[in-house]
Enzyme design. Structure first.
Site, PDB file in Angstrom:
ATOM      1  N   ASP A 161      26.010  37.962  20.214  1.00  8.36           N
ATOM      2  CA  ASP A 161      26.135  37.931  21.666  1.00  8.36           C
ATOM      3  C   ASP A 161      24.722  38.039  22.249  1.00  8.36           C
ATOM      4  O   ASP A 161      24.040  39.060  22.052  1.00  8.36           O
ATOM      5  CB  ASP A 161      27.028  39.088  22.149  1.00  8.36           C
ATOM      6  CG  ASP A 161      27.355  38.971  23.636  1.00  8.36           C
ATOM      7  OD1 ASP A 161      26.519  38.437  24.389  1.00  8.36           O
ATOM      8  OD2 ASP A 161      28.447  39.433  24.032  1.00  8.36           O
ATOM      9  N   ARG A 169      19.427  52.325  34.105  1.00  8.12           N
ATOM     10  CA  ARG A 169      18.964  51.107  33.448  1.00  8.12           C
ATOM     11  C   ARG A 169      18.053  50.343  34.403  1.00  8.12           C
ATOM     12  O   ARG A 169      18.416  50.094  35.548  1.00  8.12           O
ATOM     13  CB  ARG A 169      20.203  50.266  33.136  1.00  8.12           C
ATOM     14  CG  ARG A 169      20.163  49.484  31.893  1.00  8.12           C
ATOM     15  CD  ARG A 169      21.522  48.921  31.543  1.00  8.12           C
ATOM     16  NE  ARG A 169      22.135  48.146  32.624  1.00  8.12           N
ATOM     17  CZ  ARG A 169      22.938  47.099  32.433  1.00  8.12           C
ATOM     18  NH1 ARG A 169      23.195  46.702  31.202  1.00  8.12           N
ATOM     19  NH2 ARG A 169      23.485  46.459  33.443  1.00  8.12           N
ATOM     20  N   PHE A 225      29.213  46.142  23.767  1.00 10.77           N
ATOM     21  CA  PHE A 225      29.654  45.851  25.135  1.00 10.77           C
ATOM     22  C   PHE A 225      31.186  45.831  25.156  1.00 10.77           C
ATOM     23  O   PHE A 225      31.815  45.247  24.275  1.00 10.77           O
ATOM     24  CB  PHE A 225      29.085  44.509  25.593  1.00 10.77           C
ATOM     25  CG  PHE A 225      29.260  44.272  27.062  1.00 10.77           C
ATOM     26  CD1 PHE A 225      28.343  44.762  27.977  1.00 10.77           C
ATOM     27  CD2 PHE A 225      30.361  43.576  27.541  1.00 10.77           C
ATOM     28  CE1 PHE A 225      28.506  44.549  29.342  1.00 10.77           C
ATOM     29  CE2 PHE A 225      30.533  43.363  28.905  1.00 10.77           C
ATOM     30  CZ  PHE A 225      29.607  43.853  29.806  1.00 10.77           C
ATOM     31  N   TYR A 261      24.644  34.303  34.032  1.00  8.16           N
ATOM     32  CA  TYR A 261      24.293  34.936  35.318  1.00  8.16           C
ATOM     33  C   TYR A 261      23.288  36.070  35.207  1.00  8.16           C
ATOM     34  O   TYR A 261      22.951  36.691  36.196  1.00  8.16           O
ATOM     35  CB  TYR A 261      25.557  35.437  36.037  1.00  8.16           C
ATOM     36  CG  TYR A 261      26.465  36.333  35.209  1.00  8.16           C
ATOM     37  CD1 TYR A 261      26.170  37.671  35.009  1.00  8.16           C
ATOM     38  CD2 TYR A 261      27.617  35.821  34.621  1.00  8.16           C
ATOM     39  CE1 TYR A 261      26.994  38.484  34.258  1.00  8.16           C
ATOM     40  CE2 TYR A 261      28.450  36.623  33.862  1.00  8.16           C
ATOM     41  CZ  TYR A 261      28.137  37.949  33.682  1.00  8.16           C
ATOM     42  OH  TYR A 261      28.954  38.740  32.920  1.00  8.16           O
ATOM     43  N   LYS A 262      22.811  36.347  33.975  1.00  4.97           N
ATOM     44  CA  LYS A 262      21.825  37.431  33.825  1.00  4.97           C
ATOM     45  C   LYS A 262      20.427  36.802  33.913  1.00  4.97           C
ATOM     46  O   LYS A 262      20.057  36.315  34.969  1.00  4.97           O
ATOM     47  CB  LYS A 262      22.107  38.185  32.537  1.00  4.97           C
ATOM     48  CG  LYS A 262      23.452  38.948  32.650  1.00  4.97           C
ATOM     49  CD  LYS A 262      23.904  39.630  31.385  1.00  4.97           C
ATOM     50  CE  LYS A 262      25.221  40.370  31.659  1.00  4.97           C
ATOM     51  NZ  LYS A 262      25.910  40.773  30.426  1.00  4.97           N
TER      52      LYS A 262
HETATM   53  C1  PLP Z   1      27.276  40.828  30.435  1.00  2.97           C
HETATM   54  C2  PLP Z   1      27.868  40.791  29.070  1.00  2.97           C
HETATM   55  C3  PLP Z   1      29.112  40.189  28.842  1.00  2.97           C
HETATM   56  C4  PLP Z   1      29.894  39.666  30.015  1.00  2.97           C
HETATM   57  O1  PLP Z   1      31.022  38.939  29.690  1.00  2.97           O
HETATM   58  P1  PLP Z   1      31.798  38.193  30.874  1.00  2.97           P
HETATM   59  O2  PLP Z   1      32.906  37.501  30.185  1.00  2.97           O
HETATM   60  O3  PLP Z   1      30.821  37.296  31.558  1.00  2.97           O
HETATM   61  O4  PLP Z   1      32.264  39.225  31.848  1.00  2.97           O
HETATM   62  C5  PLP Z   1      29.582  40.136  27.551  1.00  2.97           C
HETATM   63  N1  PLP Z   1      28.888  40.669  26.519  1.00  2.97           N
HETATM   64  C6  PLP Z   1      27.690  41.269  26.716  1.00  2.97           C
HETATM   65  C7  PLP Z   1      26.939  41.833  25.568  1.00  2.97           C
HETATM   66  C8  PLP Z   1      27.152  41.352  27.994  1.00  2.97           C
HETATM   67  O5  PLP Z   1      25.983  41.958  28.198  1.00  2.97           O
END
Ligand code: PLP
Length: 413
Positions: A198, A372, A128, A223-224
């Site tokens: 993560d 997705r 990511f 938030y997911k």
């Molecule tokens: C959604 C996501 C993030 C998001 O990070 P934010 O700091 O909330 O923007 C980070 N890492 C992964 C793997 C994600 O899927």
């Protein structure tokens, strides 16, 4: 189409689904098939009243007394303890704070500084973006440190005496592939390296056992699949055996041993407290609390089983009902190695995604050519998946995606 499930069969699967009643915990627009809960979880029915209470009764009426009276100051610890069982962690090993990006920063720096003789942050290319960018920023900041990227299948073999920290995303945001946390953690430990997971695309959707895997550190999103609302506070985990050894570089006052002594010198608090930085965002915490309520009484084994059932149906639909439409399955076929979303590649994935959204089937697009489709076990039904497959088939058969209106790109994909 021979072989492809009928609507009645999908409805029979829903009738036998032990989680079917939990859909009522959410407010979903009538007629919309929402397959993006892996990017922004749906609104829980209880959230508006919970946030309104925090705003009106607490902030509005009790003002600053709310920090004590309504336990605002405890919120990061209390919500961390609520997330802990979803990720196989001890209640005192998880705390809610900041964003996933900021938490990555804290933990990668802490891991590097705990091991001054090791120079490398090891991760996979295509991780990511924020994970890679934060690691790159840290390599610029800390003298002699570097980021090394190695294809994920070669990670275990690439860990060596120079590896300070292995940083991996458990379920890949684009491919949906799920890594073997136990074996990769063991490989890191065999070489004396720390490992940071993560869990942004894992928590609330797939089984995670941080303690069982002996994982060192983890971060994840609120938030997911946790349904905490846009920009919800994130969480971090540090194994109890590393408390006190890993030091956050963001030495804000909320991580201090006694913030309200107002002393001049920093002294870290106990346990996870030093991983707090500033004042917690109470309105966001209220929404996250309501998001976590959607998991009350929910069996994670049933969540896993349903996730696999939904994704198996979707994969079958794309391969059987949409055969010849030019989709290539990106997500692993083995349910034990995939998360809770299904990704397919198509040269016109952007346009196809827009045509689907216009028809009430909301997935998303990840550059350069991935469509997705997220499956949220608490509110996605087999009927939703079946209807989504029929809509994909229609959009492909009629070539509706060719409408020039669907070619325009938006800022957020
Ligand atoms: C959604 C996501 C993030 C998001 O990070 P934010 O700091 O909330 O923007 C980070 N890492 C992964 C793997 C994600 O899927």
């Amino acid at each position: 189409m021979s072989g492809w499930t009928t609507l009645a069969e999908a409805q029979t699967m829903d009738a036998a689904d032990p989680l079917r009643a939990y859909r009522d915990r959410f407010t979903l627009p009538e007629g919309l098939i929402y397959l993006d809960g892996n990017s922004l979880g749906a609104l829980p029915r209880a959230t508006p009243a919970r946030v309104a209470a925090a705003v009106e009764a607490q902030w509005g009426h009790d003002l600053i007394a709310s920090w004590n009276k309504h336990g605002w100051i405890e919120a990061p610890v209390r919500l961390g303890a609520r997330i802990a069982p979803l990720i196989g962690a001890g209640a005192d090993e998880v705390i809610v704070a900041d964003s996933t990006s900021a938490n990555l920063f804290k933990l990668i720096v802490a891991a590097c500084q705990a091991q001054p003789d090791r120079t490398t942050i090891l991760t996979e290319p295509g991780n990511f973006p924020t994970d890679l960018y934060i690691a790159q920023g840290i390599a610029d900041l800390l003298p002699g440190r570097q980021v090394r990227t190695v294809p994920v299948g070669e990670i275990a073999a690439a860990i060596d005496g120079d590896t300070a920290v292995v940083m991996l995303t458990h379920v890949h945001y684009k491919t949906g592939a799920m890594l073997d946390m136990a074996s990769l953690t063991m490989a890191a430990h065999a070489k004396g390296a720390l490992i940071l997971w993560d869990l942004s695309h894992s928590v609330g959707a797939v089984p995670v056992d941080l303690v069982g895997c002996d994982a060192d550190m983890a971060v994840g999103c609120g938030y997911k699949y946790l349904n905490g609302g846009p920009g919800a506070p994130a969480f971090l985990y540090v194994a109890g055996r590393l408390h006190g050894r890993l030091r956050s570089p963001m030495t804000g006052w909320m991580g201090h041993r006694a913030p309200f002594d107002f002393g001049d010198d920093y002294a870290p608090g106990e346990g996870m407290a030093p991983f707090l930085c500033g004042t917690p965002p109470i309105l966001g915490m209220a929404a996250l609390d309501a998001g976590l309520d959607t998991f009350d009484g929910v069996s994670m084994a049933e969540v896993t089983a349903k996730s696999r059932s939904l994704s198996a149906l979707l994969i079958a639909g794309i391969e059987q009902r949409c055969a010849g439409a030019g989709f290539t399955l990106v997500t692993p076929r083995d349910p034990a190695t995939r998360g809770s979303h299904v990704s397919v590649a198509h040269p016109h994935a952007w346009e196809v995604c827009q045509a689907l959204i216009a028809r009430g089937v909301v997935g998303d697009f990840r550059a350069p050519e991935v469509l997705r489709l997220g499956l949220t076990p608490l509110y996605t039904s087999h009927e939703d998946v079946w209807r989504a497959v029929e809509m994909i088939a229609e959009v492909m058969e009629t070539e509706a995606w060719r409408d020039p209106a669907y070619a325009e790109r938006a800022a957020v994909t």
